[in-house]
Design a protein around this motif. Structure first.
Motif, PDB file in Angstrom:
ATOM      1  N   CYS A 169     -85.830   1.950  45.866  1.00 53.24           N
ATOM      2  CA  CYS A 169     -85.915   3.230  45.393  1.00 53.24           C
ATOM      3  C   CYS A 169     -86.486   4.179  44.326  1.00 53.24           C
ATOM      4  CB  CYS A 169     -84.832   2.794  44.436  1.00 53.24           C
ATOM      5  SG  CYS A 169     -83.532   1.487  45.033  1.00 53.24           S
ATOM      6  N   HIS A 170     -87.449   3.192  44.410  1.00 51.59           N
ATOM      7  CA  HIS A 170     -88.232   4.611  43.446  1.00 51.59           C
ATOM      8  C   HIS A 170     -89.509   4.110  43.601  1.00 51.59           C
ATOM      9  CE1 HIS A 170     -86.115   4.513  39.902  1.00 51.59           C
ATOM     10  NE2 HIS A 170     -85.239   2.877  40.153  1.00 51.59           N
ATOM     11  N   THR A 171     -90.169   4.730  43.456  1.00 53.38           N
ATOM     12  CA  THR A 171     -92.555   5.590  44.426  1.00 53.38           C
ATOM     13  C   THR A 171     -92.579   4.978  42.619  1.00 53.38           C
ATOM     14  OG1 THR A 171     -91.624   7.347  43.172  1.00 53.38           O
ATOM     15  CG2 THR A 171     -91.405   6.806  45.866  1.00 53.38           C
ATOM     16  N   THR A 172     -93.909   4.615  42.452  1.00 56.07           N
ATOM     17  CA  THR A 172     -94.748   5.042  41.192  1.00 56.07           C
ATOM     18  C   THR A 172     -95.466   6.397  40.664  1.00 56.07           C
ATOM     19  OG1 THR A 172     -96.554   4.357  41.952  1.00 56.07           O
ATOM     20  CG2 THR A 172     -95.067   2.486  40.983  1.00 56.07           C
ATOM     21  N   ASN A 173     -95.210   7.621  41.758  1.00 60.26           N
ATOM     22  CA  ASN A 173     -95.329   8.499  41.646  1.00 60.26           C
ATOM     23  C   ASN A 173     -94.118   9.443  41.863  1.00 60.26           C
ATOM     24  OD1 ASN A 173     -94.382   9.607  44.119  1.00 60.26           O
ATOM     25  ND2 ASN A 173     -96.384   8.394  45.747  1.00 60.26           N
ATOM     26  N   THR A 174     -94.363  10.737  41.409  1.00 65.07           N
ATOM     27  CA  THR A 174     -93.099  11.364  41.438  1.00 65.07           C
ATOM     28  C   THR A 174     -91.980  11.423  42.745  1.00 65.07           C
ATOM     29  OG1 THR A 174     -94.701  13.879  41.516  1.00 65.07           O
ATOM     30  CG2 THR A 174     -94.659  12.900  40.113  1.00 65.07           C
ATOM     31  N   ASP A 175     -92.372  11.574  43.793  1.00 65.47           N
ATOM     32  CA  ASP A 175     -91.224  11.167  44.231  1.00 65.47           C
ATOM     33  C   ASP A 175     -89.923  11.177  44.359  1.00 65.47           C
ATOM     34  OD1 ASP A 175     -93.230  12.611  45.648  1.00 65.47           O
ATOM     35  OD2 ASP A 175     -94.014  11.073  47.473  1.00 65.47           O
ATOM     36  N   ARG A 176     -88.736  11.711  44.922  1.00 64.05           N
ATOM     37  CA  ARG A 176     -87.485  10.960  44.499  1.00 64.05           C
ATOM     38  C   ARG A 176     -87.002  10.164  45.463  1.00 64.05           C
ATOM     39  NH1 ARG A 176     -82.592  14.150  43.429  1.00 64.05           N
ATOM     40  NH2 ARG A 176     -80.870  13.076  43.582  1.00 64.05           N
ATOM     41  N   LEU A 177     -86.378   8.746  45.339  1.00 64.15           N
ATOM     42  CA  LEU A 177     -86.270   8.443  46.273  1.00 64.15           C
ATOM     43  C   LEU A 177     -84.531   7.856  46.187  1.00 64.15           C
ATOM     44  CD1 LEU A 177     -88.346   7.201  48.565  1.00 64.15           C
ATOM     45  CD2 LEU A 177     -88.038   4.731  47.554  1.00 64.15           C
ATOM     46  N   VAL A 178     -84.140   6.713  45.990  1.00 64.71           N
ATOM     47  CA  VAL A 178     -82.994   6.594  46.101  1.00 64.71           C
ATOM     48  C   VAL A 178     -82.514   7.096  44.353  1.00 64.71           C
ATOM     49  CG1 VAL A 178     -80.865   5.551  45.076  1.00 64.71           C
ATOM     50  CG2 VAL A 178     -81.956   5.157  46.796  1.00 64.71           C
ATOM     51  N   GLY A 179     -83.615   7.485  43.521  1.00 65.81           N
ATOM     52  CA  GLY A 179     -84.196   6.878  41.685  1.00 65.81           C
ATOM     53  C   GLY A 179     -85.679   8.009  41.939  1.00 65.81           C
ATOM     54  N   PRO A 180     -85.527   8.487  40.628  1.00 69.31           N
ATOM     55  CA  PRO A 180     -86.413   9.466  40.524  1.00 69.31           C
ATOM     56  C   PRO A 180     -87.781   8.662  39.947  1.00 69.31           C
ATOM     57  CG  PRO A 180     -85.122   8.634  37.952  1.00 69.31           C
ATOM     58  CD  PRO A 180     -84.367   8.331  39.014  1.00 69.31           C
ATOM     59  N   GLY A 181     -88.450   9.079  40.286  1.00 61.36           N
ATOM     60  CA  GLY A 181     -89.817   9.033  40.522  1.00 61.36           C
ATOM     61  C   GLY A 181     -90.800   8.418  39.661  1.00 61.36           C
ATOM     62  N   LEU A 182     -91.827   7.201  39.712  1.00 62.05           N
ATOM     63  CA  LEU A 182     -91.439   6.715  38.096  1.00 62.05           C
ATOM     64  C   LEU A 182     -92.606   7.068  37.069  1.00 62.05           C
ATOM     65  CD1 LEU A 182     -89.779   3.162  38.140  1.00 62.05           C
ATOM     66  CD2 LEU A 182     -88.550   5.642  37.465  1.00 62.05           C
TER      67      LEU A 182
END
Ligand code: HEC
Ligand code: HEC
Length: 282
Positions: free
Chosen positions: A43-56
Motif C-alpha cells: 500500500c505504500h512506497t518509500t518515495n512520493t508515489d501514492r498507492l493505496v495509501g500515501p507515499g512515505l
C-alpha cells in the motif's frame, strides 16, 4: 545535577549497548526492511508515489514520531478516537489503513527503515504495465478466482474467502470483503499490490510459500476490473423466473410422456363391463 546525569546515562546506555551488541542494530534494520517489503509495500512506497495509501518519503518531517508509531500500530484506534490527521487522511484515501497487529518494536524498526530508505532506495514493488487487458486475461482471471483453474503455486482460490457479484461466477465466501467494487476503491496499483503481496494476515497466511505468479496477478486484476465495470449488468444471484420456466416445461414433458405410456389403460371401472353384460343378457 540529577537530571543531567539521567540524560547522560540515557545517551551513553544505547551507545554502550550498540557497541556491545552491534548485531541487534543490524537485526532491527533488517526486520524493518523485511516488514516493509512483506506488508507495507502493498500500500505504500518509500518515495512520493501514492498507492493505496500515501507515499512515505519524508513522513518523519511532516509528522510527530509518536503519532507515526500510533498510526502504524493502531490506525483504527486513531480514527475511532477522532484524530484529526488520521481522519483527514481517511477522507483523502477512502480506505482506512488496517490494524496489522504491528508491535512497538516492529513499528520502530519499520519507521527507521522508511526514514533511511526515503528517496535513496525507494521500495515500490508495483510494476504497472499499460498493456490493455485482453478477453483471455479476463476469462483466465475468472477461472482462477473461482477455482476452475488451480493457481500454479497451489494457493487457495479467492472464492473461498471473497465474493464477486457476476452472473458467470458461483457464489463465493463471506469470510473477507466482497470484491465487486474493489477496483474503483483501490485502483489498479492497489489491487495489484494487494494480490501480489497481501498485507492482511489471513490472506498472507493463505499464500505463504504459495506465491501467485505475475501472469496470474495480471489475470486476476483484469477480472476484477471487468467485474467492477460491469457490476450494473449483473444481478445478485436471482434464479427466479429461469428456474420456474425450466420446471414448467419439464413437468409438461412428463405429463405428455405419461399419457402416451398409459394410453391403453382401462377408462371406466371394472364393474362397468360386468354390469353392461348383465343388462344385455336380460
Ligand atoms: C491495505 C493498505 C495498507 C497497508 C498494508 C499499510 N498501510 Fe499505512 N496507510 C494506508 C492508508 C490508506 C493510509 C491513509 C489513511 C489512513 O491513515 O487510514 C495509511 C497511512 C499511513 C501513514 C500515515 C501517512 C501520513 O502521511 O501521515 C503511515 C506512516 C503508514 N500508513 C505506515 C504504514 C506502515 C509502516 C505499514 C506496514 C507496517 C503500513 N502503513 C501498511 C494503507 C495501508
Ligand atoms: C484465506 C482467505 C483469503 C483468500 C483465500 C483470499 N483473500 Fe483476499 N483478503 C482476505 C482478507 C481477510 C482481506 C482483508 C480485508 C477484509 O477483511 O476483507 C483480504 C483483502 C483483499 C483485497 C483488498 C480488499 C479491500 O477492499 O481492501 C483484495 C483486492 C483481495 N483480498 C483479493 C484477493 C484475491 C484476488 C484472492 C485470490 C488470489 C484472494 N484475495 C484470496 C482473505 C483472503
Amino acid at each position: 545535577m540529577r537530571g543531567a546525569t539521567g540524560r547522560q546515562i540515557g545517551l551513553v546506555l544505547p551507545i554502550l549497548f550498540a557497541v556491545a551488541f552491534p548485531s541487534t542494530l543490524v537485526e532491527a534494520q533488517a526486520m524493518g526492511e523485511e516488514l516493509f517489503r512483506s506488508t507495507c509495500a502493498a500500500c505504500h512506497t518509500t518515495n512520493t508515489d501514492r498507492l493505496v495509501g500515501p507515499g512515505l518519503e519524508g513522513v518523519e518531517d511532516r509528522r510527530d514520531r509518536e503519532w507515526l508509531l500510533s498510526v502504524i500500530m493502531e490506525p483504527d484506534r486513531l480514527i475511532a478516537e477522532g484524530d484529526t490527521i488520521a481522519n483527514r487522511l481517511l477522507a483523502e484515501y477512502l480506505v482506512p489503513m488496517p490494524n496489522l497487529g504491528t508491535t512497538r518494536a516492529q513499528a520502530e524498526s519499520v519507521l527507521d527503515f522508511i526514514t533511511d530508505a526515503s528517496g535513496a532506495l525507494s521500495v515500490n514493488t508495483t510494476v504497472l504495465s499499460d498493456a490493455p487487458i485482453t478477453e483471455d486475461q479476463v476469462f483466465f482471471g475468472m477461472a482462477l478466482f473461482q477455482g476452475n483453474t488451480r493457481l500454479v503455486g497451489g494457493g487457495p482460490t479467492c472464492n473461498g474467502c471473497h465474493e464477486v457479484i457476476n452472473d458467470a461466477v458461483i457464489g463465493g465466501g463471506i469470510l473477507a470483503r466482497e470484491l465487486t467494487t474493489v477496483f474503483s476503491r483501490l485502483g489498479a496499483p492497489g489491487v495489484r499490490a494487494i494480490i501480489a503481496n497481501p498485507p492482511f494476515p489471513i490472506m498472507q497466511q493463505a499464500y505463504r510459500d504459495k506465491p501467485i505468479t505475475e501472469e496470474e496477478v495480471d489475470a486476476l486484476v483484469a477480472f476484477l476490473e471487468r467485474a467492477d465495470a460491469e457490476q450494473g449488468l449483473h444481478r445478485p444471484r436471482a434464479y427466479g423466473i429461469k428456474l420456474f420456466t425450466a420446471g414448467l416445461v419439464g413437468s409438461m414433458i412428463l405429463l405428455v410422456l405419461y399419457s402416451v405410456i398409459w394410453s391403453g389403460r382401462k377408462r371406466a371401472s371394472v364393474n362397468q363391463d360386468i354390469f353392461s353384460r348383465q343388462v344385455r343378457s336380460t
